[in-house]
Scaffold this motif. Structure first.
Motif, PDB file in Angstrom:
ATOM      1  N   ALA A 187      -0.292   1.513   1.516  1.00 41.26           N
ATOM      2  CA  ALA A 187      -0.970   1.633   3.298  1.00 41.26           C
ATOM      3  C   ALA A 187      -1.100  -0.043   4.029  1.00 41.26           C
ATOM      4  CB  ALA A 187      -2.334   2.258   2.787  1.00 41.26           C
TER       5      ALA A 187
ATOM      6  N   ASN B  84      -2.513  -0.132  -4.959  1.00 45.31           N
ATOM      7  CA  ASN B  84      -2.778   1.435  -5.084  1.00 45.31           C
ATOM      8  C   ASN B  84      -3.604   2.030  -4.368  1.00 45.31           C
ATOM      9  OD1 ASN B  84      -2.782   1.895  -7.786  1.00 45.31           O
ATOM     10  ND2 ASN B  84      -3.529  -0.167  -8.891  1.00 45.31           N
ATOM     11  N   VAL B  85      -3.966   1.691  -3.025  1.00 47.02           N
ATOM     12  CA  VAL B  85      -4.053   2.609  -1.934  1.00 47.02           C
ATOM     13  C   VAL B  85      -2.509   2.941  -1.321  1.00 47.02           C
ATOM     14  CG1 VAL B  85      -5.526   2.197   0.200  1.00 47.02           C
ATOM     15  CG2 VAL B  85      -6.252   0.341  -2.019  1.00 47.02           C
ATOM     16  N   GLN B  86      -3.318   4.220  -1.231  1.00 50.63           N
ATOM     17  CA  GLN B  86      -1.729   5.198  -0.662  1.00 50.63           C
ATOM     18  C   GLN B  86      -2.064   6.168   0.819  1.00 50.63           C
ATOM     19  OE1 GLN B  86      -1.200   6.231  -4.335  1.00 50.63           O
ATOM     20  NE2 GLN B  86       0.326   4.518  -4.979  1.00 50.63           N
ATOM     21  N   ARG B  87      -1.294   5.937   1.300  1.00 50.27           N
ATOM     22  CA  ARG B  87      -1.005   6.855   2.092  1.00 50.27           C
ATOM     23  C   ARG B  87       0.697   7.574   1.523  1.00 50.27           C
ATOM     24  NH1 ARG B  87      -1.037   2.917   6.713  1.00 50.27           N
ATOM     25  NH2 ARG B  87      -3.131   3.869   6.593  1.00 50.27           N
TER      26      ARG B  87
END
Lengths: 219, 492
Positions: free
Chosen positions: B391, B370-373
């Motif tokens: 990410a 859920n930590v995205q780029r």
């Protein structure tokens, strides 16, 4: 000896801007010095948490993020509206952006506190959907102070927290003179813990990548 | 060389490895085949016994097989799973001797020199193997000989066991195909009347070598033990697990972290030795009451630096209920990635380690994915102009450009009332009454016909930038093929 002073000034100014070791932080400091008298509380004071509401809040956040080396954008996963990195590229390079999707607001605040306290990301943007109470707002403020990072909460209208350093209202307004490049916005500084309030008409210049102050249109 | 011990080699051949693997998981009665797509045709890859009795054979086209045998059941073959299964069998075979290698993609070769007496002799050992494989539901044929070649020949052609020191006697009557030769070579030898290995052995060597090259004689010599041939055992994959058992139970967070710190030092030394880095770690804390608690840690980048990993465990360890105390700690690197040693130079970019640690810590709370780029994508469809990727598993890349103005915010299209190809002068959107001040457009975007996208069912879209008197700048589109107006984004 005015000519000597002027020559020295001409000699140093370009060197300052074209030096290869010209870091983003230094550029931000210079920009801040240049616009200090025009927009007193912007760029946002570092190591504090600020708030912005209104229809132009995301645009405000994008402009605030423009000089930053890295940005962490926190949002709740259920939100329908998503950031469009192609549109965002008018403000900053989307490669510098990280997006974290939290399941609910308590997760979002926990992640924000962690990121602010860590300080690896100079700007943390939070899209929050419910009002923060004083404890939550204060915890974010302390975390920002410990890590030296800036926080920016995008809040719904009228849901500000007392702990915020500044609160802005950003509203897009119609510009009769016409420019399809960017939106003319009216920024109201409606709360400021260390300074005066005010209202400004601003516009983001996509070519120059800077914020232009616009004098309001005559009635 | 072996102190008087005769070298003995067992070759195991699995004639139906692929279909046995599938049927072990889900038994099927009646003819069954695995099919493999080769050169644009489905061909039979592996058959069970019932299918073989129907007259089907490997390499036959699947359509023909269905015509011969209407009640044929089939499944696509999975070559990777087969290779994994063969490695599982190889690992099982190390119970008989430590020196086990793979023989092609459907066989094993074991150097059992000096280990047969542990099972009560060679025949008992072979019986034990047969029993184990039969219980596992894998058909196997075993051959035992003095050399790898002899064992191979006996496994595949006339299952049997050659007496020590007399390979000629056991191999004499086998066909030349048992010498691991190319089919063309076998045909050539048969045309000369050399059908059995004894015939080949009795033929003068020089003309044979001139005519067929060195291959038949080399294979013959290897099978009869005149030329050496090695068995290459596979290296055991490194095991990244360490543990610590305590004489007295512990329960304080600091104590557990001190234990984890010692385990991490050992584990990281092991990771550094193999030039790998841990991507995912699992800490198991066994309590006195035989319960176990696990703490999982997924890292945003492969790491083998104990000082950096240790603080990342704090949150997980603090959440563990110690009960009556913890008396065993076990730390395992569940997922590892290659992490070669790197030269440290001043030319390298920014050090991202602080950011990666932050991503790891955020990831333990909300999930690492859920930590995205954003990564740029090559599409003119607004929703597909970018990719969202975790990410932790991607690097920032690409250059972003917007040749035409694009909105800052996108949302699923929201219908508004409107008629005709020009935007309505007044409309309601999200319970706001808006009136149009200025227009820019249209910009026509056609759907990507090579992808089916439900959102683009309505066909072409004519996009307009609409500046309203109320200030908001919206991105609206009109669908001329199925008339309707929608708002999809907002500019900033």
């Amino acid at each position: 000896m005015w000519w000597a002073a002027r020559a020295a000034c001409c000699a140093t100014k370009p060197a300052l801007f074209h030096r290869p070791s010209f870091t983003p932080a230094r550029r931000a400091a210079i920009l801040r010095a240049m616009s200090a008298d025009s927009l007193p509380a912007f760029p946002l004071r570092p190591a504090r948490v600020h708030e912005v509401c209104g229809a132009g809040a995301r645009g405000f956040a994008a402009i605030a993020a423009a000089p930053m080396t890295r940005v962490l954008w926190l949002r709740e996963a259920w939100l329908r509206e998503t950031l469009n990195p192609v549109g965002l590229s008018a403000f900053l390079d989307p490669a510098r952006l990280l997006v974290a999707q939290a399941a609910d607001q308590s997760d979002l605040l926990a992640v924000a506190e962690e990121a602010l306290r860590d300080g690896a990301v100079p700007l943390v943007v939070l899209e929050i959907s419910a009002a923060l109470d004083l404890r939550e707002g204060r915890r974010l403020q302390l975390a920002a102070k410990a890590g030296g990072a800036t926080g920016l909460c995008l809040i719904p209208e009228g849901m500000g927290s007392n702990a915020a350093e500044t609160r802005w209202q950003a509203m897009p307004i119609h510009d009769a003179r016409g420019c399809d490049d960017s939106t003319l916005m009216r920024w109201d500084l409606i709360k400021n813990k260390s300074g005066t309030l005010g209202a400004w008409h601003v516009r983001w210049s996509t070519e120059a990548r800077r914020l232009d102050l616009v004098s309001p249109a005559g009635e | 060389m072996f102190d008087g011990l005769q070298r003995r080699v067992v070759s195991i051949w699995f004639p139906r490895l692929a279909s046995d693997r599938v049927l072990r998981l889900r038994p099927i009665a009646g003819p069954f085949v695995l099919t493999l797509r080769e050169a644009n045709a489905e061909r039979l890859h592996c058959l069970n016994q019932a299918a073989e009795r129907q007259g089907l054979h490997r390499g036959m086209s699947f359509a023909d097989a269905r015509a011969f045998c209407p009640d044929l059941q089939s499944r696509p073959a999975d070559l990777q799973a087969e290779a994994r299964f063969l490695h599982v069998l190889r690992r099982w075979a190390t119970r008989y001797c430590p020196w086990v290698g793979l023989e092609g993609d459907d066989g094993l070769v074991l150097d059992i020199t000096g280990s047969a007496h542990l099972f009560g002799g060679e025949s008992q050992m072979l019986a034990n193997m047969r029993q184990g494989l039969g219980r596992a539901g894998v058909a196997a044929r075993l051959g035992l000989g003095d050399t790898r070649g002899a064992a191979w020949a006996l496994a595949r052609h006339g299952e049997g066991c050659a007496a020590p020191g007399a390979p000629q006697a056991a191999l004499a009557d086998l066909p030349v195909a048992a010498l691991r030769l190319d089919p063309d070579l076998v045909t050539g030898l048969q045309r000369l009347g050399l059908r059995r290995i004894a015939d080949l052995d009795a033929t003068p060597r020089a003309p044979l070598a001139r005519r067929f090259g060195p291959a038949p004689l080399l294979r013959l010599d290897q099978a009869l033990g005149r030329q050496p041939e090695e068995i290459t055992p596979l290296a055991e994959p490194p095991h990244y697990g360490v543990r610590m058992t305590l004489p007295e139970p512990i329960g304080l967070c600091d104590d557990v972290m001190a234990g984890v710190s010692r385990l991490l030092d050992q584990l990281c030394a092991k990771l550094a030795h193999h030039e790998t880095g841990a991507r995912s770690l699992c800490l198991t804390l066994r309590r006195v009451d035989q319960e176990a608690r696990t703490v999982e840690l997924r890292l945003a980048q492969p790491l083998r630096d104990a000082a950096r990993i240790l603080p990342l465990f704090e949150r997980g360890v603090a959440a563990v209920e110690a009960g009556y105390g913890i008396d065993q700690l076990r730390l395992e690197a569940v997922q590892v990635e290659r992490l070669p040693a790197r030269q440290i130079t001043h030319m390298e970019g920014r050090d991202d380690s602080q950011l990666d640690d932050l991503i790891t810590r955020i990831g333990t709370r909300i999930g690492l994915e859920n930590v995205q780029r954003f990564l740029p994508a090559d599409s003119h469809i607004p929703e597909r102009g970018f990719l969202i990727s975790p990410a932790a598993y991607s690097r920032p890349e690409g250059n972003w450009s917007a040749p035409r103005p694009r909105p800052l915010v996108l949302f699923p299209p929201e219908p508004i009332a409107g008629h005709g190809p020009r935007p309505p002068a007044r409309f309601r959107w999200r319970r706001m009454a808006l009136s149009v001040a200025r227009l820019c457009g249209p910009e026509r975007i056609a759907p990507e016909w090579w992808l089916s996208d439900d959102n683009w069912r309505r066909g072409l879209r004519d996009y307009w930038q609409v500046q309203t008197h109320q200030g908001r700048r919206l991105w609206m589109f009109y669908t001329p093929q199925a008339p309707g107006w929608f708002v999809q984004g907002e500019f900033a």
